[in-house]
Scaffold this motif. Structure first.
Motif: not given
Length: 314
Positions: A104-133
């Motif tokens: 998708x990124x290669x295609x977007x760059x070639x086509x002159x796309x201005x913005x990319x928004x992608x899905x990640x998730x919070x399930x594997x935030x680093x296991x240090x610090x407080x209960x909320x990151x």
């Protein structure tokens, strides 16, 4: 704007497309299945059938669409649960988050796309610090071995998308989805709901892992806001009520009409299912979405799973 939504027929895509159309955007939506094209058309998108793991097909689809924005919502986790092939489903999603992202990124760059928004998730935030990151938190660098490939795929997606130099790259770490067409809804093929009704989703150990949730409608509205107003980087998208498993799981069971979940020692689950599930149930961290609310002007229809589970599962 013209927006190319990769994975438009999934749970979040089916909410995102009509919200974008209602705001006057032109949407081209991808699906792997020709059988889903009419459903996408009914939502207001121009459908295109494409294999996201075929770089030539992706390049051709993006070039023809000529979008200003690409939205990456590709996973292989939709549909009824298939526990005999969990590893296969996870492996397919890992490829979509690595190879699919790169295509998708290669295609977007070639086509002159201005913005990319992608899905990640919070399930594997680093296991240090407080209960909320917050967004300064990073993906766990040393996950259990049985989850290492999946965590590495998330890290690849985030670094690849936010690292583009030819446009604005945004990765959204969503909380756990619930609501229509997710694993948590009142439907016969809903994964977690089905497990809870059969008392097969227990509280592991003390259930001390903190989870964040977001209703699928709220996840979609935050994505619209990121498309329209987001700055490069990472946004967290979840409700205002991160909570330990031992607190939210009984409430969810009650909302689904299930009996209270069983409690099982962590060492037993570790023997049967591996270290990853135990880690998620006992060490996970929740997330704060203050940045998204502040920068994007995002508001929640369901600010807490406590009301959301009671009112938003259908």
């Amino acid at each position: 704007m013209k927006i190319f939504v990769a994975g438009a027929s999934g749970a979040i895509g089916s909410q995102l497309v009509p919200q974008l159309v209602a705001r006057g955007h032109v949407v081209v939506g991808t699906t792997r299945s020709a059988a889903k094209t009419e459903a996408l058309r009914a939502l207001g998108a121009e459908p295109v059938v494409v294999d996201a793991l075929d770089p030539d097909a992706v390049a051709d689809a993006v070039a023809k669409a000529e979008p200003e924005v690409i939205v990456h919502q590709l996973t292989a986790l939709a549909g009824p649960p298939d526990f005999r092939h969990v590893k296969r489903m996870v492996a397919a999603t890992n490829r979509l988050r690595t190879e699919g992202t790169d295509h998708l990124l290669a295609a977007g760059r070639a086509a002159g796309v201005r913005k990319v928004v992608a899905q990640s998730n919070c399930g594997w935030m680093e296991r240090v610090g407080g209960p909320v990151a917050d967004e300064n938190g990073r993906i766990e660098p040393n996950p259990p071995a049985d989850t290492a490939t999946a965590v590495a795929a998330l890290r690849h997606l985030e670094e690849a998308v936010t690292g583009i130099g030819w446009g604005d790259g945004i990765a959204i770490r969503y909380g756990g989805f619930y609501g229509p067409r997710t694993g948590i809804e009142i439907a016969p093929d809903a994964v977690m709901a089905g497990l809870l009704l059969k008392r097969r989703f227990p509280i592991v150990g003390g259930g001390t892992g903190v989870w964040s949730f977001v209703h699928i409608v709220d996840a979609a509205s935050a994505t619209v806001a990121a498309i329209e107003r987001g700055r490069p980087g990472i946004y967290h998208v979840a409700d205002d009520d991160p909570a330990p498993v031992h607190v939210w799981l009984p409430v969810l069971a009650r909302a689904l009409g299930a009996k209270p979940p069983r409690r099982i020692p962590g060492w037993i689950v570790r023997l049967v299912a591996g270290k990853g599930p135990v880690d998620m149930m006992t060490r996970a961290r929740g997330i704060s979405s203050e940045k998204a609310k502040r920068e994007l002007g995002w508001t929640l229809e369901y600010p807490s799973w406590r009301t959301g589970f009671a009112e938003g599962l259908r």
